[in-house]
Write a protein that holds these residues in place. Structure first.
Motif, PDB file in Angstrom:
ATOM      1  N   ASN A   1      52.052  32.965  39.327  1.00  0.00           N
ATOM      2  CA  ASN A   1      53.067  32.091  39.907  1.00  0.00           C
ATOM      3  C   ASN A   1      54.345  32.887  40.176  1.00  0.00           C
ATOM      4  OD1 ASN A   1      54.422  32.334  37.440  1.00  0.00           O
ATOM      5  ND2 ASN A   1      53.884  30.281  36.749  1.00  0.00           N
ATOM      6  N   GLU A   2      55.372  32.192  40.590  1.00  0.00           N
ATOM      7  CA  GLU A   2      56.643  32.832  40.953  1.00  0.00           C
ATOM      8  C   GLU A   2      57.291  33.549  39.781  1.00  0.00           C
ATOM      9  OE1 GLU A   2      55.999  29.463  41.313  1.00  0.00           O
ATOM     10  OE2 GLU A   2      55.259  29.720  43.354  1.00  0.00           O
ATOM     11  N   GLU A   3      56.978  33.133  38.559  1.00  0.00           N
ATOM     12  CA  GLU A   3      57.547  33.742  37.356  1.00  0.00           C
ATOM     13  C   GLU A   3      56.689  34.884  36.821  1.00  0.00           C
ATOM     14  OE1 GLU A   3      57.607  30.312  34.900  1.00  0.00           O
ATOM     15  OE2 GLU A   3      59.387  29.468  35.845  1.00  0.00           O
ATOM     16  N   GLY A   4      55.617  35.222  37.546  1.00  0.00           N
ATOM     17  CA  GLY A   4      54.735  36.292  37.113  1.00  0.00           C
ATOM     18  C   GLY A   4      53.743  35.876  36.043  1.00  0.00           C
ATOM     19  N   ARG A   5      53.568  34.576  35.856  1.00  0.00           N
ATOM     20  CA  ARG A   5      52.631  34.055  34.859  1.00  0.00           C
ATOM     21  C   ARG A   5      51.319  33.668  35.539  1.00  0.00           C
ATOM     22  NH1 ARG A   5      55.547  31.090  30.154  1.00  0.00           N
ATOM     23  NH2 ARG A   5      53.368  30.674  29.804  1.00  0.00           N
ATOM     24  N   LEU A   6      50.249  33.630  34.776  1.00  0.00           N
ATOM     25  CA  LEU A   6      48.936  33.272  35.298  1.00  0.00           C
ATOM     26  C   LEU A   6      48.973  31.859  35.883  1.00  0.00           C
ATOM     27  CD1 LEU A   6      45.981  34.243  35.543  1.00  0.00           C
ATOM     28  CD2 LEU A   6      45.566  33.122  33.335  1.00  0.00           C
TER      29      LEU A   6
ATOM     30  N   TYR B   1      46.276  23.472  28.331  1.00  0.00           N
ATOM     31  CA  TYR B   1      47.363  23.804  29.258  1.00  0.00           C
ATOM     32  C   TYR B   1      47.594  22.727  30.302  1.00  0.00           C
ATOM     33  CZ  TYR B   1      46.420  28.039  26.879  1.00  0.00           C
ATOM     34  OH  TYR B   1      46.204  28.940  25.882  1.00  0.00           O
ATOM     35  N   ARG B   2      46.827  21.630  30.226  1.00  0.00           N
ATOM     36  CA  ARG B   2      46.981  20.511  31.174  1.00  0.00           C
ATOM     37  C   ARG B   2      46.771  20.971  32.614  1.00  0.00           C
ATOM     38  NH1 ARG B   2      46.859  15.990  29.559  1.00  0.00           N
ATOM     39  NH2 ARG B   2      48.362  15.119  30.983  1.00  0.00           N
ATOM     40  N   LYS B   3      45.835  21.916  32.805  1.00  0.00           N
ATOM     41  CA  LYS B   3      45.493  22.414  34.137  1.00  0.00           C
ATOM     42  C   LYS B   3      44.135  21.860  34.545  1.00  0.00           C
ATOM     43  CE  LYS B   3      47.911  26.825  34.066  1.00  0.00           C
ATOM     44  NZ  LYS B   3      48.444  27.031  35.375  1.00  0.00           N
ATOM     45  N   PRO B   4      43.977  21.533  35.826  1.00  0.00           N
ATOM     46  CA  PRO B   4      42.650  21.111  36.292  1.00  0.00           C
ATOM     47  C   PRO B   4      41.652  22.264  36.185  1.00  0.00           C
ATOM     48  CG  PRO B   4      44.362  20.504  37.873  1.00  0.00           C
ATOM     49  CD  PRO B   4      45.000  21.412  36.865  1.00  0.00           C
ATOM     50  N   LEU B   5      40.418  21.940  35.800  1.00  0.00           N
ATOM     51  CA  LEU B   5      39.328  22.900  35.746  1.00  0.00           C
ATOM     52  C   LEU B   5      38.315  22.518  36.817  1.00  0.00           C
ATOM     53  CD1 LEU B   5      37.777  25.240  34.335  1.00  0.00           C
ATOM     54  CD2 LEU B   5      36.708  23.477  32.911  1.00  0.00           C
TER      55      LEU B   5
ATOM     56  N   PHE C   1      27.685  27.603  38.571  1.00  0.00           N
ATOM     57  CA  PHE C   1      27.951  28.782  39.390  1.00  0.00           C
ATOM     58  C   PHE C   1      29.251  29.457  38.984  1.00  0.00           C
ATOM     59  CE2 PHE C   1      30.078  30.495  43.251  1.00  0.00           C
ATOM     60  CZ  PHE C   1      29.338  31.648  43.345  1.00  0.00           C
ATOM     61  N   SER C   2      30.325  28.688  38.883  1.00  0.00           N
ATOM     62  CA  SER C   2      31.609  29.310  38.567  1.00  0.00           C
ATOM     63  C   SER C   2      32.574  28.289  37.988  1.00  0.00           C
ATOM     64  CB  SER C   2      32.234  29.942  39.814  1.00  0.00           C
ATOM     65  OG  SER C   2      32.611  28.927  40.729  1.00  0.00           O
ATOM     66  N   PHE C   3      33.667  28.821  37.435  1.00  0.00           N
ATOM     67  CA  PHE C   3      34.755  28.017  36.894  1.00  0.00           C
ATOM     68  C   PHE C   3      36.063  28.514  37.497  1.00  0.00           C
ATOM     69  CE2 PHE C   3      31.537  28.378  33.605  1.00  0.00           C
ATOM     70  CZ  PHE C   3      31.376  27.067  33.184  1.00  0.00           C
ATOM     71  N   THR C   4      36.992  27.608  37.687  1.00  0.00           N
ATOM     72  CA  THR C   4      38.323  27.989  38.134  1.00  0.00           C
ATOM     73  C   THR C   4      39.347  27.098  37.452  1.00  0.00           C
ATOM     74  OG1 THR C   4      37.424  28.512  40.327  1.00  0.00           O
ATOM     75  CG2 THR C   4      39.810  28.403  40.133  1.00  0.00           C
ATOM     76  N   LEU C   5      40.276  27.706  36.725  1.00  0.00           N
ATOM     77  CA  LEU C   5      41.444  26.979  36.234  1.00  0.00           C
ATOM     78  C   LEU C   5      42.501  27.078  37.319  1.00  0.00           C
ATOM     79  CD1 LEU C   5      41.830  28.051  32.507  1.00  0.00           C
ATOM     80  CD2 LEU C   5      41.586  25.721  33.366  1.00  0.00           C
ATOM     81  N   ILE C   6      43.043  25.933  37.740  1.00  0.00           N
ATOM     82  CA  ILE C   6      44.051  25.937  38.801  1.00  0.00           C
ATOM     83  C   ILE C   6      45.346  25.328  38.291  1.00  0.00           C
ATOM     84  CG2 ILE C   6      42.413  25.973  40.722  1.00  0.00           C
ATOM     85  CD1 ILE C   6      42.697  22.964  40.971  1.00  0.00           C
ATOM     86  N   ARG C   7      46.440  25.745  38.908  1.00  0.00           N
ATOM     87  CA  ARG C   7      47.743  25.292  38.423  1.00  0.00           C
ATOM     88  C   ARG C   7      48.079  23.884  38.872  1.00  0.00           C
ATOM     89  NH1 ARG C   7      52.061  28.973  41.728  1.00  0.00           N
ATOM     90  NH2 ARG C   7      50.968  28.931  43.699  1.00  0.00           N
ATOM     91  N   ASP C   8      47.552  23.467  40.041  1.00  0.00           N
ATOM     92  CA  ASP C   8      47.843  22.141  40.583  1.00  0.00           C
ATOM     93  C   ASP C   8      46.736  21.771  41.567  1.00  0.00           C
ATOM     94  OD1 ASP C   8      48.423  23.339  43.147  1.00  0.00           O
ATOM     95  OD2 ASP C   8      50.399  23.844  42.360  1.00  0.00           O
ATOM     96  N   GLU C   9      46.847  20.621  42.162  1.00  0.00           N
ATOM     97  CA  GLU C   9      45.817  20.169  43.097  1.00  0.00           C
ATOM     98  C   GLU C   9      46.347  20.091  44.528  1.00  0.00           C
ATOM     99  OE1 GLU C   9      42.672  17.592  40.877  1.00  0.00           O
ATOM    100  OE2 GLU C   9      44.668  16.782  40.434  1.00  0.00           O
ATOM    101  N   ARG C  10      47.198  21.036  44.877  1.00  0.00           N
ATOM    102  CA  ARG C  10      47.721  21.092  46.240  1.00  0.00           C
ATOM    103  C   ARG C  10      46.700  21.748  47.166  1.00  0.00           C
ATOM    104  NH1 ARG C  10      52.913  24.190  44.883  1.00  0.00           N
ATOM    105  NH2 ARG C  10      51.942  25.439  46.480  1.00  0.00           N
ATOM    106  N   GLU C  11      46.858  21.499  48.451  1.00  0.00           N
ATOM    107  CA  GLU C  11      45.920  22.028  49.440  1.00  0.00           C
ATOM    108  C   GLU C  11      45.857  23.554  49.409  1.00  0.00           C
ATOM    109  OE1 GLU C  11      45.220  21.991  54.277  1.00  0.00           O
ATOM    110  OE2 GLU C  11      46.525  20.487  53.376  1.00  0.00           O
ATOM    111  N   ASP C  12      47.002  24.234  49.299  1.00  0.00           N
ATOM    112  CA  ASP C  12      46.983  25.698  49.300  1.00  0.00           C
ATOM    113  C   ASP C  12      46.286  26.263  48.055  1.00  0.00           C
ATOM    114  OD1 ASP C  12      49.219  24.777  47.792  1.00  0.00           O
ATOM    115  OD2 ASP C  12      50.180  26.723  47.953  1.00  0.00           O
ATOM    116  N   THR C  13      46.319  25.530  46.947  1.00  0.00           N
ATOM    117  CA  THR C  13      45.597  25.970  45.751  1.00  0.00           C
ATOM    118  C   THR C  13      44.097  25.898  45.985  1.00  0.00           C
ATOM    119  OG1 THR C  13      47.404  25.223  44.324  1.00  0.00           O
ATOM    120  CG2 THR C  13      45.248  25.555  43.282  1.00  0.00           C
TER     121      THR C  13
END
Length: 115
Positions: free
Chosen positions: A38-43, A75-79, A94-106
């Motif tokens: 993210n903008e703060e350099g965090r995962l 972390y209250r992140k969508p999986l 097949f795979s897993f993805t932890l995402i920061r939010d549910e926006r279109e660009d994500t």
């Protein structure tokens, strides 16, 4: 104090995830792990898929199902989990993805082509 302890714990988990990713990448050249910061350099986002999942996907990829849990982890992140059925009608991950939010660009990041 609790806020500082939680931040330290989260940073430690992110570092552990990166170490795990690097070790798995050494074990198998077909292991795939991508991440963004993210903008703060965090995962922010973390995608991973192992060698066997890739082979299964190539053999049984007629239908791929995406399921998203809604912020049920620490972390209250969508999986996002990608699954399908093989020729034995068994569910295969097949795979897993932890995402920061549910926006279109994500989700565009999630669906970027991988090896």
């Amino acid at each position: 104090m609790d806020k500082l302890r939680k931040k330290s714990h989260m940073d430690g988990d992110a570092q552990a995830a990166m170490t795990w990713k690097n070790m798995r990448g050494i074990d198998s050249e077909l292991f795939c792990c991508r991440y963004s910061l993210n903008e703060e350099g965090r995962l922010a986002n973390l995608f991973w898929r192992d060698h066997q999942s890739l082979l299964d996907y190539k053999a049984y990829s007629d239908v791929l199902i995406m399921d998203t849990t809604y912020k049920t982890n620490l972390y209250r992140k969508p999986l996002v989990v990608f699954v399908w059925c093989n020729n034995h009608i068994a569910t295969v991950v097949f795979s897993f993805t932890l995402i920061r939010d549910e926006r279109e660009d994500t989700y565009e990041w999630v669906f970027q082509p991988r090896d």
